[in-house]
Enzyme design. Structure first.
Site, PDB file in Angstrom:
ATOM      1  N   SER A  51       7.637   3.920  -0.166  1.00 38.10           N
ATOM      2  CA  SER A  51       8.310   3.767  -1.468  1.00 38.10           C
ATOM      3  C   SER A  51       7.883   2.468  -2.151  1.00 38.10           C
ATOM      4  O   SER A  51       8.237   2.230  -3.299  1.00 38.10           O
ATOM      5  CB  SER A  51       9.834   3.784  -1.281  1.00 38.10           C
ATOM      6  N   HIS A  97       6.138  -4.102  11.123  1.00 36.58           N
ATOM      7  CA  HIS A  97       7.571  -4.147  11.422  1.00 36.58           C
ATOM      8  C   HIS A  97       7.866  -3.957  12.904  1.00 36.58           C
ATOM      9  O   HIS A  97       8.974  -3.573  13.273  1.00 36.58           O
ATOM     10  CB  HIS A  97       8.317  -3.088  10.586  1.00 36.58           C
ATOM     11  N   ASN A 139       1.442  10.100  -2.146  1.00 34.10           N
ATOM     12  CA  ASN A 139       2.897  10.180  -2.023  1.00 34.10           C
ATOM     13  C   ASN A 139       3.344  11.492  -2.661  1.00 34.10           C
ATOM     14  O   ASN A 139       2.652  12.026  -3.524  1.00 34.10           O
ATOM     15  CB  ASN A 139       3.565   8.991  -2.740  1.00 34.10           C
TER      16      ASN A 139
HETATM   17  P1  OAD Z   1      10.929   4.852   2.437  1.00 31.67           P
HETATM   18  O1  OAD Z   1      11.911   5.806   3.035  1.00 31.67           O
HETATM   19  O2  OAD Z   1      11.444   3.764   1.589  1.00 31.67           O
HETATM   20  O3  OAD Z   1       9.870   5.672   1.573  1.00 31.67           O
HETATM   21  C1  OAD Z   1       9.242   6.824   2.068  1.00 31.67           C
HETATM   22  C2  OAD Z   1       8.235   7.267   1.015  1.00 31.67           C
HETATM   23  O4  OAD Z   1       7.514   8.363   1.551  1.00 31.67           O
HETATM   24  C3  OAD Z   1       8.866   7.751  -0.294  1.00 31.67           C
HETATM   25  O5  OAD Z   1       8.182   7.142  -1.397  1.00 31.67           O
HETATM   26  C4  OAD Z   1       8.636   9.265  -0.272  1.00 31.67           C
HETATM   27  O6  OAD Z   1       8.423   9.794  -1.576  1.00 31.67           O
HETATM   28  C5  OAD Z   1       7.377   9.359   0.553  1.00 31.67           C
HETATM   29  N1  OAD Z   1       7.200  10.617   1.295  1.00 31.67           N
HETATM   30  C6  OAD Z   1       8.129  11.361   1.932  1.00 31.67           C
HETATM   31  N2  OAD Z   1       7.564  12.383   2.575  1.00 31.67           N
HETATM   32  C7  OAD Z   1       6.230  12.296   2.361  1.00 31.67           C
HETATM   33  C8  OAD Z   1       5.100  13.061   2.774  1.00 31.67           C
HETATM   34  N3  OAD Z   1       5.220  14.109   3.574  1.00 31.67           N
HETATM   35  N4  OAD Z   1       3.878  12.664   2.341  1.00 31.67           N
HETATM   36  C9  OAD Z   1       3.733  11.588   1.545  1.00 31.67           C
HETATM   37  N5  OAD Z   1       4.757  10.825   1.117  1.00 31.67           N
HETATM   38  C10 OAD Z   1       5.990  11.165   1.525  1.00 31.67           C
HETATM   39  O7  OAD Z   1      10.036   4.310   3.648  1.00 31.67           O
HETATM   40  P2  OAD Z   1       9.147   2.990   3.705  1.00 31.67           P
HETATM   41  O8  OAD Z   1       8.498   2.717   2.403  1.00 31.67           O
HETATM   42  O9  OAD Z   1       8.285   3.107   4.900  1.00 31.67           O
HETATM   43  O10 OAD Z   1      11.968  -1.376   7.345  1.00 31.67           O
HETATM   44  O11 OAD Z   1      10.248   1.895   3.985  1.00 31.67           O
HETATM   45  C11 OAD Z   1       9.849   0.581   4.217  1.00 31.67           C
HETATM   46  C12 OAD Z   1      10.778  -0.082   5.185  1.00 31.67           C
HETATM   47  O12 OAD Z   1      12.131   0.085   4.787  1.00 31.67           O
HETATM   48  C13 OAD Z   1      10.751   0.508   6.589  1.00 31.67           C
HETATM   49  O13 OAD Z   1       9.680   0.030   7.374  1.00 31.67           O
HETATM   50  C14 OAD Z   1      12.062   0.050   7.128  1.00 31.67           C
HETATM   51  C15 OAD Z   1      12.944   0.387   5.960  1.00 31.67           C
HETATM   52  O14 OAD Z   1      14.131  -0.302   5.877  1.00 31.67           O
HETATM   53  C16 OAD Z   1      12.667  -1.966   8.319  1.00 31.67           C
HETATM   54  O15 OAD Z   1      13.378  -1.353   9.080  1.00 31.67           O
HETATM   55  C17 OAD Z   1      12.443  -3.439   8.368  1.00 31.67           C
END
Ligand code: OAD
Length: 242
Positions: A188, A119, A212
């Site tokens: 997520s 990204h 996670n």
């Molecule tokens: P999300 O905010 O959707 O998900 C974060 C994940 O991390 C969740 O499943 C939480 O349960 C988990 N989590 C939180 N704290 C944690 C920890 N300390 N250890 C392990 N897991 C933990 O973030 P992304 O999946 O990265 O895109 O989101 C994907 C994309 O959506 C991002 O890159 C961004 C966003 O919109 C763009 O901006 C294009």
């Protein structure tokens, strides 16, 4: 402390290629908010206004303010033990690739080098028209920054509705196909195409591990789900492995 199954250690000891794919959860323990969930950024802010081409065209000052705020935060925080453990993994395996959706530069600051930035990276800027890259901070005091070609300068990140950098996604798919052990950490698994990578790896025969704090749509597909903070589970895994 989450137990690390012996089966995973055995897979890692014999793996020719290990791939780790990360999301915002990896940086949560550094103090960078995640996007979804109760305290997620997209629960309080509008992704259409702040992270889309239409939003930028409608109000570039607002989007620049938002990215300046995020950059200040990114500069203030430090990589956490999860980032550091992933950096150690790169040294442990001859063939190791890190794929990240994060734009916060924390993996790079932790010392990881073989990184596919799916990204983009919020520390860089680029021209909307000619794609020239501009490193470092941009002076936003007087007017909106423009490239010498006349195009508007914007953060070098992927916004909603935009294509991922072609080479990055191609390399990520190839790495997923070649992986013998594939980790999905702190994501997520809701945003495509990143969410498909563990499925591609699984179909190609990889042993898939999810780390996670809570289950996701990937949990049932993964061979192993290690529930816990990435900043705790990953260092524990490295300790068991070495
Ligand atoms: P999300 O905010 O959707 O998900 C974060 C994940 O991390 C969740 O499943 C939480 O349960 C988990 N989590 C939180 N704290 C944690 C920890 N300390 N250890 C392990 N897991 C933990 O973030 P992304 O999946 O990265 O895109 O989101 C994907 C994309 O959506 C991002 O890159 C961004 C966003 O919109 C763009 O901006 C294009």
């Amino acid at each position: 402390m989450t137990d690390i199954p012996e089966q995973l250690i055995e897979h890692l000891r014999s793996a020719a290629k290990v791939v780790v794919s990360t999301g915002a959860g990896v940086s949560a323990e550094s103090g960078v908010p995640t996007f979804r969930g109760k305290d997620g950024i997209w629960n309080k802010m509008s992704p259409q206004e702040l992270a889309s081409v239409d939003g930028f065209m409608a109000n570039p000052e607002l989007v620049w303010d938002w990215y300046q705020y995020r950059r200040e935060l990114m500069n203030k925080v430090e990589p956490n033990p999860g980032h550091e453990a992933i950096c150690k993994m790169e040294r442990l395996f001859d063939n190791f690739v890190l794929i990240t959706q994060n734009v916060d530069n924390l993996h790079q600051r932790a010392g990881s080098s073989n990184i596919i930035e799916l990204h983009g990276n919020a520390t860089r800027n680029k021209c909307f028209s000619c794609n020239e890259l501009f490193e470092g901070d941009i002076n936003l005091k007087d007017k909106l920054p423009h490239c010498h070609c006349g195009g508007m300068i914007r953060p070098d990140v992927v916004w909603f509705g935009e294509m991922l950098p072609e080479r990055a996604i191609q390399n990520a798919i190839k790495s997923a196909e070649e992986a013998e052990v594939f980790f999905s950490v702190g994501t997520s698994a809701m945003v495509q195409p990143a969410a498909s990578l563990p499925l591609i790896a699984r179909q190609a025969g990889a042993f898939v591990v999810e780390i996670n704090i809570e289950s996701t749509s990937l949990t049932n597909i993964a061979d192993i789900f290690l529930q816990g903070l990435s900043g705790e589970v990953l260092p524990h895994l490295i300790a068991e492995l070495t």
